[in-house]
Write an enzyme that holds these catalytic residues in place. Structure first.
Site, PDB file in Angstrom:
ATOM      1  CD  GLN A  92      -2.557  -1.130   2.685  1.00  0.00           C
ATOM      2  OE1 GLN A  92      -3.465  -0.349   2.943  1.00  0.00           O
ATOM      3  NE2 GLN A  92      -2.106  -1.994   3.572  1.00  0.00           N
ATOM      4  NE  ARG A  95      -1.136   1.485  -6.293  1.00  0.00           N
ATOM      5  CZ  ARG A  95      -2.454   1.292  -6.372  1.00  0.00           C
ATOM      6  NH1 ARG A  95      -3.005   0.339  -5.658  1.00  0.00           N
ATOM      7  NH2 ARG A  95      -3.218   2.032  -7.155  1.00  0.00           N
ATOM      8  NE  ARG A 185      -2.023   5.084   2.242  1.00  0.00           N
ATOM      9  CZ  ARG A 185      -2.488   4.170   1.416  1.00  0.00           C
ATOM     10  NH1 ARG A 185      -3.438   3.317   1.813  1.00  0.00           N
ATOM     11  NH2 ARG A 185      -2.056   4.091   0.180  1.00  0.00           N
TER      12      ARG A 185
HETATM   13  C1  LIG Z   1      -8.520   3.859   2.279  1.00  0.00           C
HETATM   14  C2  LIG Z   1      -7.831   3.499   0.986  1.00  0.00           C
HETATM   15  C3  LIG Z   1      -8.288   2.449   0.222  1.00  0.00           C
HETATM   16  C4  LIG Z   1      -7.649   2.107  -0.974  1.00  0.00           C
HETATM   17  N1  LIG Z   1      -8.128   1.050  -1.708  1.00  0.00           N
HETATM   18  C5  LIG Z   1      -7.526   0.722  -2.870  1.00  0.00           C
HETATM   19  C6  LIG Z   1      -7.990  -0.373  -3.671  1.00  0.00           C
HETATM   20  O1  LIG Z   1      -8.955  -1.035  -3.308  1.00  0.00           O
HETATM   21  N2  LIG Z   1      -7.330  -0.664  -4.825  1.00  0.00           N
HETATM   22  C7  LIG Z   1      -6.266   0.067  -5.261  1.00  0.00           C
HETATM   23  O2  LIG Z   1      -5.728  -0.219  -6.320  1.00  0.00           O
HETATM   24  N3  LIG Z   1      -5.808   1.106  -4.529  1.00  0.00           N
HETATM   25  C8  LIG Z   1      -6.398   1.454  -3.357  1.00  0.00           C
HETATM   26  N4  LIG Z   1      -5.911   2.501  -2.630  1.00  0.00           N
HETATM   27  C9  LIG Z   1      -4.726   3.230  -3.129  1.00  0.00           C
HETATM   28  C10 LIG Z   1      -5.131   4.560  -3.788  1.00  0.00           C
HETATM   29  O3  LIG Z   1      -5.995   4.355  -4.876  1.00  0.00           O
HETATM   30  C11 LIG Z   1      -3.880   5.307  -4.263  1.00  0.00           C
HETATM   31  O4  LIG Z   1      -3.230   4.567  -5.274  1.00  0.00           O
HETATM   32  C12 LIG Z   1      -2.883   5.557  -3.169  1.00  0.00           C
HETATM   33  O5  LIG Z   1      -3.540   6.031  -2.002  1.00  0.00           O
HETATM   34  C13 LIG Z   1      -1.843   6.566  -3.632  1.00  0.00           C
HETATM   35  O6  LIG Z   1      -2.377   7.872  -3.502  1.00  0.00           O
HETATM   36  P1  LIG Z   1      -2.449   8.920  -4.673  1.00  0.00           P
HETATM   37  O7  LIG Z   1      -3.227   8.396  -5.832  1.00  0.00           O
HETATM   38  O8  LIG Z   1      -2.937  10.181  -4.067  1.00  0.00           O
HETATM   39  O9  LIG Z   1      -0.967   9.006  -5.219  1.00  0.00           O
HETATM   40  P2  LIG Z   1       0.309   9.824  -4.779  1.00  0.00           P
HETATM   41  O10 LIG Z   1       1.450   9.272  -5.461  1.00  0.00           O
HETATM   42  O11 LIG Z   1       0.356   9.895  -3.288  1.00  0.00           O
HETATM   43  O12 LIG Z   1       0.069  11.227  -5.432  1.00  0.00           O
HETATM   44  C14 LIG Z   1      -0.150  12.434  -4.743  1.00  0.00           C
HETATM   45  C15 LIG Z   1      -1.055  13.289  -5.582  1.00  0.00           C
HETATM   46  O13 LIG Z   1      -0.372  13.663  -6.785  1.00  0.00           O
HETATM   47  C16 LIG Z   1      -1.299  13.700  -7.873  1.00  0.00           C
HETATM   48  N5  LIG Z   1      -0.881  12.663  -8.856  1.00  0.00           N
HETATM   49  C17 LIG Z   1      -0.082  11.589  -8.618  1.00  0.00           C
HETATM   50  N6  LIG Z   1       0.104  10.890  -9.750  1.00  0.00           N
HETATM   51  C18 LIG Z   1      -0.611  11.512 -10.696  1.00  0.00           C
HETATM   52  C19 LIG Z   1      -0.844  11.243 -12.062  1.00  0.00           C
HETATM   53  N7  LIG Z   1      -0.298  10.215 -12.679  1.00  0.00           N
HETATM   54  N8  LIG Z   1      -1.637  12.085 -12.736  1.00  0.00           N
HETATM   55  C20 LIG Z   1      -2.195  13.154 -12.143  1.00  0.00           C
HETATM   56  N9  LIG Z   1      -2.028  13.461 -10.841  1.00  0.00           N
HETATM   57  C21 LIG Z   1      -1.240  12.658 -10.132  1.00  0.00           C
HETATM   58  C22 LIG Z   1      -2.667  13.392  -7.307  1.00  0.00           C
HETATM   59  O14 LIG Z   1      -3.294  14.591  -6.946  1.00  0.00           O
HETATM   60  C23 LIG Z   1      -2.335  12.593  -6.058  1.00  0.00           C
HETATM   61  O15 LIG Z   1      -3.355  12.625  -5.073  1.00  0.00           O
HETATM   62  C24 LIG Z   1      -6.518   2.852  -1.426  1.00  0.00           C
HETATM   63  C25 LIG Z   1      -6.065   3.920  -0.648  1.00  0.00           C
HETATM   64  C26 LIG Z   1      -6.695   4.254   0.543  1.00  0.00           C
HETATM   65  C27 LIG Z   1      -6.168   5.402   1.358  1.00  0.00           C
END
Ligand SMILES: Cc1cc2nc3c(=O)[nH]c(=O)nc-3n(C[C@H](O)[C@H](O)[C@H](O)COP(=O)(O)OP(=O)(O)OC[C@H]3O[C@@H](n4cnc5c(N)ncnc54)[C@H](O)[C@@H]3O)c2cc1C
Length: 265
Positions: A92, A95, A185
């Site tokens: 997690q 990601r 988180r």
């Molecule tokens: C409670 C919970 C449940 C979850 N359940 C699942 C699940 O069931 N399956 C699953 O696959 N994942 C799940 N996730 C993971 C989630 O979908 C994200 O992949 C993960 O939290 C990373 O966060 P983020 O997307 O904000 O990426 P980060 O890398 O933290 O990016 C930070 C911010 O930068 C911007 N950003 C990053 N990359 C891009 C891009 N390529 N294009 C445009 N903007 C961008 C966005 O604004 C993003 O919010 C879960 C997360 C949480 C907290």
């Protein structure tokens, strides 16, 4: 049986005195550079020579943080050593893609003599489930060792490990991304183990400099409302759900809410 991994999180760099001495100044420098005719070198020298009152530094930082001018807080980073967490957690964690770097113990290069495991509390609390969990864990470990003895490479033998097996990581993250990650988180809907880890990250930062520690809160806190569908029933009461806020807003617009005098609030 033992075999228990213990989660540990340490802020290993920078040391607390560096954080307290320079980190607010670096954010001030970034913000002030945007609004000043002075060069960044001049602004930084003024900060180092203590020519800028601490309140002024804080006021500008709060202004840029509150108004979402968040590139200014990308200039400061923290290095955390994380150990004894499960592979379920690390999957997690990694990601997160932006503003954060990871290095993780390799199951290809490390041949584990005595792997450690995380046991979820729900399994711990159920004697029958715990017995089954430990039996499965021990069987997978025996198979792993037999595979290694048979000359199967560690990178292939590891395929029998459960998600519970522990791992170690180094995580370097800038403040903007750390606030974002903690926002997700520390939410009560996050998975328990990663939530626990972010509580330790917050504790580490609080010890180093409470100003930065206090910025690590569930995302609903700065947002002012909860936007999680799974909390529409508002079982978590840290902030009202967005639906409630909009319902009240609608009533207010229709004149169905009376203004409450300040002294009655
Ligand atoms: C409670 C919970 C449940 C979850 N359940 C699942 C699940 O069931 N399956 C699953 O696959 N994942 C799940 N996730 C993971 C989630 O979908 C994200 O992949 C993960 O939290 C990373 O966060 P983020 O997307 O904000 O990426 P980060 O890398 O933290 O990016 C930070 C911010 O930068 C911007 N950003 C990053 N990359 C891009 C891009 N390529 N294009 C445009 N903007 C961008 C966005 O604004 C993003 O919010 C879960 C997360 C949480 C907290």
């Amino acid at each position: 049986m033992a075999k228990r991994g213990v989660m540990e999180v340490s802020l290993i760099f920078p040391p607390a005195d560096i954080i307290c001495k320079y980190y607010q100044g670096l954010i001030y420098l970034a913000a002030r550079t945007c609004y000043s005719e002075k060069t960044p070198q001049q602004i930084w020298d003024e900060f180092l020579d203590e020519k800028v009152p601490a309140e002024r530094v804080l006021k500008l930082i709060e202004h840029v943080v509150d108004s979402g001018h968040h590139s200014t807080i990308e200039h400061i980073s923290f290095v955390f050593a994380i150990s004894g967490v499960s592979r379920a957690l690390s999957h997690q964690l990694v990601r997160h893609r932006i503003g954060v770097a990871f290095d993780q113990q390799s199951q290809r290069y490390v041949k584990y003599k005595e792997p450690l495991y995380v046991t979820p509390p729900s399994i711990e609390a159920n004697a029958e489930a715990l017995e089954e969990f430990e039996r499965f864990r021990d069987t997978s470990e025996q198979v792993y060792h037999r595979f290694l003895e048979a000359g199967i490479p560690a990178e292939d033998a590891r395929f029998v490990f459960p998600n519970a097996v522990t791992t170690n990581l180094i995580m370097t993250v800038n403040l903007r991304q750390l606030i974002h990650m903690a926002g997700l988180r520390l939410c009560i809907l996050a998975q328990w183990e990663i939530r626990q880890m972010f509580k330790l990250i917050r504790k580490e930062l609080m010890q180093a400099d409470p100003y930065f520690g206090k910025l690590l809160v569930p995302k609903c806190v700065p947002l002012g409302y909860c936007n999680e569908k799974r909390n529409e029933d508002e079982h978590c009461k840290i902030r009202p759900h967005r639906n409630s806020v909009f319902r009240v807003w609608e009533l207010y617009k229709q004149g169905k809410l009376r203004e409450v005098p300040e002294n009655e609030v």
